[in-house]
Design a protein around this motif. Structure first.
Motif, PDB file in Angstrom:
ATOM      1  N   ASP A 260       8.635 -19.484  15.310  1.00 54.38           N
ATOM      2  CA  ASP A 260       9.823 -19.660  14.477  1.00 54.38           C
ATOM      3  C   ASP A 260       9.830 -18.775  13.244  1.00 54.38           C
ATOM      4  O   ASP A 260      10.796 -18.801  12.476  1.00 54.38           O
ATOM      5  N   ARG A 261       8.782 -17.982  13.019  1.00 56.71           N
ATOM      6  CA  ARG A 261       8.727 -17.080  11.877  1.00 56.71           C
ATOM      7  C   ARG A 261       8.882 -15.606  12.269  1.00 56.71           C
ATOM      8  O   ARG A 261       8.618 -14.726  11.442  1.00 56.71           O
ATOM      9  N   LEU A 262       9.281 -15.343  13.473  1.00 60.58           N
ATOM     10  CA  LEU A 262       9.467 -13.964  13.933  1.00 60.58           C
ATOM     11  C   LEU A 262      10.844 -13.480  13.488  1.00 60.58           C
ATOM     12  O   LEU A 262      11.874 -13.826  14.094  1.00 60.58           O
ATOM     13  N   VAL A 263      10.870 -12.698  12.434  1.00 61.03           N
ATOM     14  CA  VAL A 263      12.133 -12.247  11.839  1.00 61.03           C
ATOM     15  C   VAL A 263      12.952 -11.392  12.806  1.00 61.03           C
ATOM     16  O   VAL A 263      14.169 -11.579  12.920  1.00 61.03           O
ATOM     17  N   PRO A 264      12.376 -10.404  13.539  1.00 62.31           N
ATOM     18  CA  PRO A 264      13.205  -9.611  14.464  1.00 62.31           C
ATOM     19  C   PRO A 264      13.903 -10.458  15.520  1.00 62.31           C
ATOM     20  O   PRO A 264      15.034 -10.144  15.920  1.00 62.31           O
ATOM     21  N   ALA A 265      13.272 -11.536  15.984  1.00 64.87           N
ATOM     22  CA  ALA A 265      13.927 -12.397  16.968  1.00 64.87           C
ATOM     23  C   ALA A 265      15.149 -13.072  16.373  1.00 64.87           C
ATOM     24  O   ALA A 265      16.205 -13.174  17.024  1.00 64.87           O
ATOM     25  N   ARG A 288      18.221 -20.589   8.443  1.00 68.30           N
ATOM     26  CA  ARG A 288      16.958 -21.270   8.716  1.00 68.30           C
ATOM     27  C   ARG A 288      15.781 -20.308   8.567  1.00 68.30           C
ATOM     28  O   ARG A 288      14.737 -20.669   8.000  1.00 68.30           O
ATOM     29  N   MET A 289      15.926 -19.080   9.055  1.00 69.97           N
ATOM     30  CA  MET A 289      14.857 -18.105   8.893  1.00 69.97           C
ATOM     31  C   MET A 289      14.709 -17.685   7.434  1.00 69.97           C
ATOM     32  O   MET A 289      13.588 -17.436   6.962  1.00 69.97           O
ATOM     33  N   TRP A 290      15.812 -17.630   6.700  1.00 73.12           N
ATOM     34  CA  TRP A 290      15.760 -17.251   5.287  1.00 73.12           C
ATOM     35  C   TRP A 290      14.958 -18.273   4.471  1.00 73.12           C
ATOM     36  O   TRP A 290      14.222 -17.904   3.548  1.00 73.12           O
ATOM     37  N   LYS A 291      15.079 -19.538   4.805  1.00 76.12           N
ATOM     38  CA  LYS A 291      14.303 -20.555   4.086  1.00 76.12           C
ATOM     39  C   LYS A 291      12.808 -20.404   4.349  1.00 76.12           C
ATOM     40  O   LYS A 291      11.991 -20.682   3.460  1.00 76.12           O
ATOM     41  N   LEU A 292      12.449 -19.947   5.552  1.00 80.56           N
ATOM     42  CA  LEU A 292      11.033 -19.747   5.867  1.00 80.56           C
ATOM     43  C   LEU A 292      10.507 -18.424   5.313  1.00 80.56           C
ATOM     44  O   LEU A 292       9.391 -18.372   4.790  1.00 80.56           O
ATOM     45  N   ASP A 293      11.306 -17.373   5.430  1.00 80.73           N
ATOM     46  CA  ASP A 293      10.857 -16.042   5.023  1.00 80.73           C
ATOM     47  C   ASP A 293      12.060 -15.261   4.503  1.00 80.73           C
ATOM     48  O   ASP A 293      12.865 -14.754   5.294  1.00 80.73           O
ATOM     49  N   PRO A 294      12.238 -15.154   3.178  1.00 75.60           N
ATOM     50  CA  PRO A 294      13.379 -14.383   2.631  1.00 75.60           C
ATOM     51  C   PRO A 294      13.179 -12.888   2.842  1.00 75.60           C
ATOM     52  O   PRO A 294      12.583 -12.194   2.020  1.00 75.60           O
ATOM     53  N   HIS A 295      13.689 -12.397   3.934  1.00 71.43           N
ATOM     54  CA  HIS A 295      13.498 -10.998   4.328  1.00 71.43           C
ATOM     55  C   HIS A 295      14.748 -10.197   3.979  1.00 71.43           C
ATOM     56  O   HIS A 295      15.879 -10.685   4.140  1.00 71.43           O
ATOM     57  N   PRO A 296      14.603  -8.962   3.499  1.00 73.08           N
ATOM     58  CA  PRO A 296      15.792  -8.154   3.166  1.00 73.08           C
ATOM     59  C   PRO A 296      16.698  -7.891   4.356  1.00 73.08           C
ATOM     60  O   PRO A 296      17.924  -7.830   4.200  1.00 73.08           O
ATOM     61  N   ASP A 297      16.150  -7.714   5.559  1.00 70.40           N
ATOM     62  CA  ASP A 297      16.993  -7.485   6.736  1.00 70.40           C
ATOM     63  C   ASP A 297      17.861  -8.702   7.041  1.00 70.40           C
ATOM     64  O   ASP A 297      19.017  -8.560   7.467  1.00 70.40           O
ATOM     65  N   LEU A 301      22.009  -8.569   6.970  1.00 68.12           N
ATOM     66  CA  LEU A 301      22.823  -8.974   8.111  1.00 68.12           C
ATOM     67  C   LEU A 301      23.691 -10.176   7.772  1.00 68.12           C
ATOM     68  O   LEU A 301      24.844 -10.259   8.223  1.00 68.12           O
ATOM     69  N   TYR A 302      23.174 -11.096   6.979  1.00 65.80           N
ATOM     70  CA  TYR A 302      23.938 -12.291   6.629  1.00 65.80           C
ATOM     71  C   TYR A 302      25.143 -11.944   5.750  1.00 65.80           C
ATOM     72  O   TYR A 302      26.238 -12.484   5.931  1.00 65.80           O
ATOM     73  N   VAL A 303      24.933 -11.046   4.796  1.00 58.74           N
ATOM     74  CA  VAL A 303      26.028 -10.680   3.893  1.00 58.74           C
ATOM     75  C   VAL A 303      27.123  -9.939   4.643  1.00 58.74           C
ATOM     76  O   VAL A 303      28.315 -10.134   4.386  1.00 58.74           O
ATOM     77  N   ARG A 304      26.748  -9.108   5.589  1.00 58.69           N
ATOM     78  CA  ARG A 304      27.728  -8.298   6.337  1.00 58.69           C
ATOM     79  C   ARG A 304      27.924  -8.838   7.746  1.00 58.69           C
ATOM     80  O   ARG A 304      28.045  -8.083   8.716  1.00 58.69           O
ATOM     81  N   ALA A 305      27.927 -10.154   7.868  1.00 56.38           N
ATOM     82  CA  ALA A 305      28.091 -10.765   9.191  1.00 56.38           C
ATOM     83  C   ALA A 305      29.476 -10.504   9.760  1.00 56.38           C
ATOM     84  O   ALA A 305      29.633 -10.283  10.967  1.00 56.38           O
ATOM     85  N   ALA A 331      16.511 -12.365  -3.034  1.00 55.33           N
ATOM     86  CA  ALA A 331      17.819 -12.998  -3.179  1.00 55.33           C
ATOM     87  C   ALA A 331      18.567 -12.434  -4.385  1.00 55.33           C
ATOM     88  O   ALA A 331      19.775 -12.162  -4.322  1.00 55.33           O
ATOM     89  N   LEU A 332      17.866 -12.250  -5.506  1.00 51.71           N
ATOM     90  CA  LEU A 332      18.515 -11.701  -6.694  1.00 51.71           C
ATOM     91  C   LEU A 332      18.980 -10.267  -6.456  1.00 51.71           C
ATOM     92  O   LEU A 332      20.080  -9.885  -6.885  1.00 51.71           O
ATOM     93  N   ALA A 333      18.163  -9.479  -5.790  1.00 46.43           N
ATOM     94  CA  ALA A 333      18.575  -8.104  -5.495  1.00 46.43           C
ATOM     95  C   ALA A 333      19.767  -8.068  -4.542  1.00 46.43           C
ATOM     96  O   ALA A 333      20.649  -7.210  -4.676  1.00 46.43           O
ATOM     97  N   THR A 334      19.820  -9.000  -3.604  1.00 47.38           N
ATOM     98  CA  THR A 334      20.964  -9.063  -2.680  1.00 47.38           C
ATOM     99  C   THR A 334      22.248  -9.375  -3.437  1.00 47.38           C
ATOM    100  O   THR A 334      23.299  -8.755  -3.206  1.00 47.38           O
TER     101      THR A 334
END
Length: 545
Positions: A260-265, A288-297, A301-305, A331-334
């Motif tokens: 459940d922590r695989l960001v590319p998936a 759900r993935m953002w709560k586990l691992d706040p990744h820039p990718d 993708l979320y902002v430009r969904a 999150a602040l940079a986003t």
């Protein structure tokens, strides 16, 4: 131990028998060939047992004399075999230690004492000795002979595999690993090597099938097998995303169930759902993935969904991400990037500075430079942020075997290893400004009043004016500041503290004296480039005394 117990039990039974006979005396009469023989029962029992023992002793002596030649031969043969195994053990230890002379000597002695048909380890000792001496052709021949022998097949294939890897013959190494995995699927090295080769060839179905077989044979641990299968499913989903989004979604969701922590998936699953116009479910996976691992990718993708969203809509989605994981630099940079696109420069500056204080990174200071260019356009301040970006640590990236990739890859392009890419910071190329090697954000950002925005009025042609050249660099800077204040007007004028003004302009008012400094209360590292065109349009008289 059993023999001792049997002997004690036999002696005990004889003692009990004699005691029983002693308690019950009697006479024994025997007529044999016309003679009457009378004796006590105890004597008769003693004579019988003595005769039985004598017969056993005679049989043992006869057997020993009859088998003595074979016994002598077996003794010398066993002694020779023991000497051979001792030489073999010494040779293997010497080969492992790198002593070529002793290993070769022990190999020759072992050959004379033990037959290679009886002990296949002699081939291994000779192959290791050849490798130490640099005779790779001889070692390869030994390994091939071992591979043909069913008893040493796996050992020979492993030796051939290592030699092929050393020579860079990847195709031959792949064939040896596949042969070993077919004959012995319980070998971890053969399974992993075959898995890596099939992954390099993008044969995801075959790789998944092999991984399932190795998992059933308990070759890999459960967690490791689940991780590798999740990576393979993600790789297959990435390949199917354009042609078959539904299959890509199923593979990506199956990968998330395994890890459940695989960001590319999560990214592939969300992209597939977005293409199916299922925005809500795709966004929930990213959240759900953002709560586990706040990744820039994930944030990108979320902002430009949605492709048709405006800049303000993207800013709202960025703020929602910040609410899910507050006090986070990513999150602040986003939010700062989305605010810059929406032209809310004050919010963008505030969030970017907060992100720089939490985690000073190269991209954050570059973002501050973009905000500075859009807000004030001051070249000095822009260069200041660019300099801070050069001093700051590099941003994390997908890194494997010393190389970085802009996107995640299932296989390393260097070693071909599966699941080699990790999200981590690459080695810094430039040392930081502080002694401990880390950038101090307080030296780059000061918590002072906010920057005032300097409007850019439309330039109008002005009559020619004469400009007297300033004799020093300080007067050039003063002239530039005067030009900026005249262009900004009396209501937007900005005062710079700790600078001596040559003369007060009658157009300046009280608001101009109380306006905050645009560079956090101090002059920039680089004052910028002087605008010759503006200087030519302005007449400035300097009073030298």
């Amino acid at each position: 131990m059993i023999r001792i117990l049997f002997f004690v039990l036999l002696v005990l039974c004889l003692a009990l028998g004699f005691a029983w006979l002693a308690d019950r005396p009697g006479e024994l009469s025997l007529i044999w060939q016309g003679q009457l023989i009378e004796m006590s029962l105890m004597r008769a029992a003693s004579i019988l047992i003595s005769l039985f023992a004598a017969v056993l002793i005679v049989v043992w002596l006869l057997r020993t004399i009859w088998l003595s030649p074979h016994t002598v031969t077996r003794y010398f043969r066993s002694r020779k075999r023991d000497r051979g195994y001792q030489a073999l053990s010494t040779g293997l230890i010497a080969a492992g230690a790198g002593d070529a002379n002793l290993a070769r000597k022990m190999a020759a002695r072992t050959r004379n004492l033990i037959s290679s048909d009886q002990e296949p380890l002699i081939h291994l000792l000779e192959a290791q000795t050849a490798l130490i001496e640099g005779k790779y052709d001889d070692a390869r021949k030994k390994f091939e002979a071992m591979a043909d022998d069913p008893e040493t097949r796996e050992l020979g294939l492993r030796g051939l595999y290592l030699e092929a890897k050393r020579l860079g013959a990847n195709e031959a190494a792949r064939q040896y690993a596949e042969r070993a995995s077919e004959k012995a699927p319980h070998l971890p090295w053969a399974t992993l090597a075959t898995l890596d080769h099939r992954s390099q060839a993008r044969q995801w179905d075959e790789a998944i099938r092999l991984l399932d077989q190795s998992r059933a044979a308990h070759v890999l641990e459960k967690n490791e097998a689940d991780r590798k299968k999740a990576v393979l499913l993600t790789a297959r989903a990435m390949e199917r995303l354009d042609a078959d989004p539904k299959s890509a979604r199923d593979d990506a969701q199956a990968a998330l169930k395994l890890d459940d922590r695989l960001v590319p998936a999560a990214l592939v699953a969300a992209k597939a759902l977005f293409r199916e116009e299922n925005l809500r479910k795709g966004a929930s996976i990213l959240e759900r993935m953002w709560k586990l691992d706040p990744h820039p990718d994930i944030a990108r993708l979320y902002v430009r969904a949605r492709g048709g969203d405006s800049a303000l809509d993207r800013l709202k989605r960025a703020k929602k991400l910040e609410s899910l994981r507050s006090n986070n630099a990513v999150a602040l940079a986003t939010v700062a990037e989305a605010a810059l696109d929406a032209r809310e420069l004050a919010l963008a500056r505030t969030k970017a500075e907060a992100a720089a204080r939490l985690e000073p990174r190269e991209s954050i200071f570059l973002l501050l430079a973009d905000i500075e260019e859009a807000d004030t356009g001051d070249e000095g301040r822009i260069r200041h942020w660019m300099a801070q970006a050069l001093k700051s640590p590099r941003d994390p990236a997908w890194t494997a075997d010393g190389v970085t990739s802009p996107v995640w890859l299932p296989v390393s392009p260097v070693s071909g290893r599966l699941d080699a890419f990790e999200w981590k910071a690459p080695p810094s190329q430039i040392a930081a400004a502080t002694e401990d090697g880390h950038l101090n954000p307080d030296q780059a950002i000061r918590s002072l009043p906010p920057v005032a925005t300097v409007p850019r009025p439309v330039e109008e042609p002005a009559p020619e004016r004469t400009v007297e050249a300033a004799p020093t660099a300080e007067r050039d800077q003063t002239e530039r500041e005067r030009v900026e204040r005249e262009r900004a007007g009396p209501e937007k004028a900005i005062s710079v503290p700790d600078r001596k003004e040559p003369a007060a302009s009658p157009a300046k008012g009280k608001d101009a004296e109380e306006a905050p400094d645009p560079f956090f209360g101090r002059p920039p590292d680089d004052p910028g480039v002087r605008e010759p065109a503006a200087a030519e349009r302005t007449t400035t008289n300097f009073r030298l005394f």
